[in-house]
Design a protein around this motif. Structure first.
Motif, PDB file in Angstrom:
ATOM      1  N   LYS A  14       0.839  -1.187   0.000  1.00  0.00           N
ATOM      2  CA  LYS A  14       0.000   0.000   0.000  1.00  0.00           C
ATOM      3  C   LYS A  14       0.881   1.247   0.000  1.00  0.00           C
ATOM      4  CE  LYS A  14      -3.797  -2.369   0.694  1.00  0.00           C
ATOM      5  NZ  LYS A  14      -4.898  -2.460  -0.177  1.00  0.00           N
ATOM      6  N   LEU A  15       0.433   2.265  -0.692  1.00  0.00           N
ATOM      7  CA  LEU A  15       1.113   3.559  -0.701  1.00  0.00           C
ATOM      8  C   LEU A  15       0.173   4.572  -0.076  1.00  0.00           C
ATOM      9  CD1 LEU A  15       2.426   3.537  -4.371  1.00  0.00           C
ATOM     10  CD2 LEU A  15       3.632   2.798  -2.324  1.00  0.00           C
ATOM     11  N   PHE A  16       0.696   5.384   0.805  1.00  0.00           N
ATOM     12  CA  PHE A  16      -0.108   6.350   1.558  1.00  0.00           C
ATOM     13  C   PHE A  16       0.452   7.725   1.245  1.00  0.00           C
ATOM     14  CE2 PHE A  16      -0.734   8.675   5.585  1.00  0.00           C
ATOM     15  CZ  PHE A  16      -2.091   8.488   5.777  1.00  0.00           C
ATOM     16  N   CYS A  17      -0.353   8.573   0.589  1.00  0.00           N
ATOM     17  CA  CYS A  17       0.129   9.876   0.147  1.00  0.00           C
ATOM     18  C   CYS A  17      -0.521  10.980   0.960  1.00  0.00           C
ATOM     19  CB  CYS A  17      -0.232  10.116  -1.311  1.00  0.00           C
ATOM     20  SG  CYS A  17       0.127   8.762  -2.394  1.00  0.00           S
ATOM     21  N   GLY A  18       0.155  12.114   1.057  1.00  0.00           N
ATOM     22  CA  GLY A  18      -0.440  13.181   1.836  1.00  0.00           C
ATOM     23  C   GLY A  18       0.019  14.564   1.432  1.00  0.00           C
ATOM     24  N   CYS A  19      -0.757  15.552   1.814  1.00  0.00           N
ATOM     25  CA  CYS A  19      -0.431  16.939   1.530  1.00  0.00           C
ATOM     26  C   CYS A  19      -0.977  17.813   2.638  1.00  0.00           C
ATOM     27  CB  CYS A  19      -1.060  17.368   0.205  1.00  0.00           C
ATOM     28  SG  CYS A  19      -1.023  19.126  -0.112  1.00  0.00           S
ATOM     29  N   LYS A  59       3.957  17.882  -0.432  1.00  0.00           N
ATOM     30  CA  LYS A  59       4.095  19.235   0.107  1.00  0.00           C
ATOM     31  C   LYS A  59       3.428  20.254  -0.814  1.00  0.00           C
ATOM     32  CE  LYS A  59       8.696  18.618   2.118  1.00  0.00           C
ATOM     33  NZ  LYS A  59      10.040  19.189   2.164  1.00  0.00           N
ATOM     34  N   HIS A  60       2.852  21.261  -0.207  1.00  0.00           N
ATOM     35  CA  HIS A  60       2.339  22.398  -0.964  1.00  0.00           C
ATOM     36  C   HIS A  60       3.535  23.236  -1.405  1.00  0.00           C
ATOM     37  CE1 HIS A  60       0.420  26.297  -1.708  1.00  0.00           C
ATOM     38  NE2 HIS A  60      -0.639  25.571  -2.008  1.00  0.00           N
ATOM     39  N   PRO A  61       3.486  23.851  -2.605  1.00  0.00           N
ATOM     40  CA  PRO A  61       4.624  24.655  -3.076  1.00  0.00           C
ATOM     41  C   PRO A  61       5.070  25.751  -2.112  1.00  0.00           C
ATOM     42  CG  PRO A  61       3.053  24.338  -4.852  1.00  0.00           C
ATOM     43  CD  PRO A  61       2.421  23.765  -3.607  1.00  0.00           C
ATOM     44  N   LEU A  62       4.160  26.276  -1.296  1.00  0.00           N
ATOM     45  CA  LEU A  62       4.513  27.340  -0.364  1.00  0.00           C
ATOM     46  C   LEU A  62       5.141  26.820   0.924  1.00  0.00           C
ATOM     47  CD1 LEU A  62       1.375  29.633  -0.750  1.00  0.00           C
ATOM     48  CD2 LEU A  62       3.616  29.844  -1.869  1.00  0.00           C
ATOM     49  N   GLN A  63       5.164  25.505   1.103  1.00  0.00           N
ATOM     50  CA  GLN A  63       5.705  24.955   2.335  1.00  0.00           C
ATOM     51  C   GLN A  63       7.222  24.869   2.253  1.00  0.00           C
ATOM     52  OE1 GLN A  63       3.181  21.424   2.411  1.00  0.00           O
ATOM     53  NE2 GLN A  63       2.673  21.997   4.487  1.00  0.00           N
ATOM     54  N   THR A  74      11.792   4.753   6.443  1.00  0.00           N
ATOM     55  CA  THR A  74      11.805   3.753   5.375  1.00  0.00           C
ATOM     56  C   THR A  74      10.516   3.772   4.575  1.00  0.00           C
ATOM     57  OG1 THR A  74      10.909   2.056   6.857  1.00  0.00           O
ATOM     58  CG2 THR A  74      13.320   2.197   6.670  1.00  0.00           C
ATOM     59  N   ASN A  75       9.413   4.144   5.202  1.00  0.00           N
ATOM     60  CA  ASN A  75       8.113   4.068   4.545  1.00  0.00           C
ATOM     61  C   ASN A  75       7.370   5.395   4.515  1.00  0.00           C
ATOM     62  OD1 ASN A  75       8.912   1.267   5.123  1.00  0.00           O
ATOM     63  ND2 ASN A  75       6.907   0.788   4.302  1.00  0.00           N
ATOM     64  N   ILE A  76       8.073   6.481   4.759  1.00  0.00           N
ATOM     65  CA  ILE A  76       7.506   7.818   4.631  1.00  0.00           C
ATOM     66  C   ILE A  76       8.376   8.589   3.645  1.00  0.00           C
ATOM     67  CG2 ILE A  76       7.008  10.011   5.786  1.00  0.00           C
ATOM     68  CD1 ILE A  76       6.441   8.433   8.332  1.00  0.00           C
ATOM     69  N   ARG A  77       7.744   9.160   2.631  1.00  0.00           N
ATOM     70  CA  ARG A  77       8.448   9.936   1.624  1.00  0.00           C
ATOM     71  C   ARG A  77       7.730  11.265   1.417  1.00  0.00           C
ATOM     72  NH1 ARG A  77      12.275   7.842   2.710  1.00  0.00           N
ATOM     73  NH2 ARG A  77      13.272   6.086   1.714  1.00  0.00           N
ATOM     74  N   TYR A  78       8.500  12.306   1.147  1.00  0.00           N
ATOM     75  CA  TYR A  78       7.952  13.628   0.864  1.00  0.00           C
ATOM     76  C   TYR A  78       8.080  13.901  -0.629  1.00  0.00           C
ATOM     77  CZ  TYR A  78       8.187  14.133   5.884  1.00  0.00           C
ATOM     78  OH  TYR A  78       8.015  13.942   7.222  1.00  0.00           O
ATOM     79  N   VAL A  79       7.012  14.390  -1.224  1.00  0.00           N
ATOM     80  CA  VAL A  79       6.996  14.678  -2.648  1.00  0.00           C
ATOM     81  C   VAL A  79       6.665  16.154  -2.833  1.00  0.00           C
ATOM     82  CG1 VAL A  79       5.836  14.199  -4.835  1.00  0.00           C
ATOM     83  CG2 VAL A  79       6.269  12.340  -3.235  1.00  0.00           C
ATOM     84  N   ALA A  80       7.498  16.847  -3.576  1.00  0.00           N
ATOM     85  CA  ALA A  80       7.260  18.252  -3.896  1.00  0.00           C
ATOM     86  C   ALA A  80       6.715  18.356  -5.319  1.00  0.00           C
ATOM     87  CB  ALA A  80       8.546  19.057  -3.755  1.00  0.00           C
ATOM     88  N   GLU A  81       6.110  19.487  -5.615  1.00  0.00           N
ATOM     89  CA  GLU A  81       5.543  19.721  -6.942  1.00  0.00           C
ATOM     90  C   GLU A  81       6.602  19.540  -8.035  1.00  0.00           C
ATOM     91  OE1 GLU A  81       2.335  20.105  -9.204  1.00  0.00           O
ATOM     92  OE2 GLU A  81       2.220  20.308  -7.041  1.00  0.00           O
ATOM     93  N   ALA A  82       7.829  19.972  -7.758  1.00  0.00           N
ATOM     94  CA  ALA A  82       8.904  19.863  -8.742  1.00  0.00           C
ATOM     95  C   ALA A  82       9.157  18.411  -9.146  1.00  0.00           C
ATOM     96  CB  ALA A  82      10.186  20.492  -8.195  1.00  0.00           C
ATOM     97  N   LEU A  83       9.096  17.510  -8.183  1.00  0.00           N
ATOM     98  CA  LEU A  83       9.314  16.090  -8.491  1.00  0.00           C
ATOM     99  C   LEU A  83       8.192  15.544  -9.368  1.00  0.00           C
ATOM    100  CD1 LEU A  83      10.925  13.471  -8.153  1.00  0.00           C
ATOM    101  CD2 LEU A  83       9.602  13.034  -6.075  1.00  0.00           C
ATOM    102  N   LEU A  84       6.948  15.901  -9.040  1.00  0.00           N
ATOM    103  CA  LEU A  84       5.826  15.457  -9.867  1.00  0.00           C
ATOM    104  C   LEU A  84       5.961  15.984 -11.291  1.00  0.00           C
ATOM    105  CD1 LEU A  84       2.792  15.859  -7.430  1.00  0.00           C
ATOM    106  CD2 LEU A  84       3.931  13.745  -8.104  1.00  0.00           C
ATOM    107  N   GLU A  85       6.370  17.240 -11.426  1.00  0.00           N
ATOM    108  CA  GLU A  85       6.558  17.823 -12.761  1.00  0.00           C
ATOM    109  C   GLU A  85       7.674  17.103 -13.503  1.00  0.00           C
ATOM    110  OE1 GLU A  85       7.110  22.053 -12.443  1.00  0.00           O
ATOM    111  OE2 GLU A  85       5.170  22.328 -11.461  1.00  0.00           O
ATOM    112  N   LYS A  86       8.763  16.837 -12.809  1.00  0.00           N
ATOM    113  CA  LYS A  86       9.901  16.143 -13.425  1.00  0.00           C
ATOM    114  C   LYS A  86       9.495  14.755 -13.925  1.00  0.00           C
ATOM    115  CE  LYS A  86      14.557  14.512 -12.401  1.00  0.00           C
ATOM    116  NZ  LYS A  86      15.594  14.373 -11.367  1.00  0.00           N
TER     117      LYS A  86
END
Length: 197
Positions: A14-19, A59-63, A74-86
């Motif tokens: 399972k993958l658990f995403c958040g913002c 993460k929100h771009p302003l954060q 090991t099982n928590i990752r942070y994703v920024a808008e730049a990574l999604l765009e890339k």
């Protein structure tokens, strides 16, 4: 406003995403509501590892204040808008493959009703939010068809329900779906009729 979503990678994990959108006037002990400190976050990471769940926090771009060291988890990752765009991934594509969503007062939960999947609402800052920001509805809890999350134990319980298939709010979601969305049958025809084409 914040949201989290539990996603599947297609391999049983399972993958658990958040913002979390920046709410400068609302102070929280940790960046995630319902998590009291870094120790709880580390304990959650351990639980996620045991359950084969990956928590992806969008993460929100302003954060800019989030400085957690991802290497600690090991099982928590942070994703920024730049990574999604890339990676050329739209946020709603990520949400669309999820098995469940944890949200609070964000409109993403309303959108998520269209998928008819489990929802949990993180309400640890409910009273503060009510006082500082206020709500559109007089009784916002009436429009939250899912488990109510106030602490890390509630988060774990929600995830356990996702993994074992417990879904006690299906009827409430169906009721809210009718209140929050227009019917989608014959959408093209209805649009053409509306535009008198």
């Amino acid at each position: 406003m914040k949201f989290w979503t539990v996603c599947s990678d297609g391999k049983g994990k399972k993958l658990f995403c958040g913002c979390r959108l920046s709410e400068n006037e609302i102070e929280l002990p940790c960046q995630l509501p319902a998590i009291q400190d870094m120790n709880e976050l580390k304990e959650l990471d351990s639980y996620l590892r045991e359950q084969e769940i990956i928590l992806i926090i969008k993460k929100h771009p302003l954060q800019t204040e989030w400085d957690e060291n991802e290497q600690e988890f090991t099982n928590i990752r942070y994703v920024a808008e730049a990574l999604l765009e890339k990676k050329q991934i739209k946020l709603y594509e990520l949400i669309g493959i999820s098995d469940g969503l944890l949200s609070d007062y964000s409109s993403v939960a309303v959108d998520y009703l269209l998928l008819d999947r489990p929802l949990g609402y993180v309400l640890a800052d409910y009273n503060i939010y009510k006082e500082k920001r206020g709500f559109v509805f007089e009784d916002p809890l009436e429009y939250m068809p899912g488990e109510k999350i106030y602490n890390v134990c509630d988060i774990r319980k929600f995830m356990k329900h996702l993994t074992d298939g417990t879904d006690s709010y299906r009827q409430e979601r169906a009721k809210n779906l009718k209140q929050m969305h227009n019917k989608t049958e014959n959408y093209c025809k209805r649009l053409a009729d509306y535009l008198q084409l």
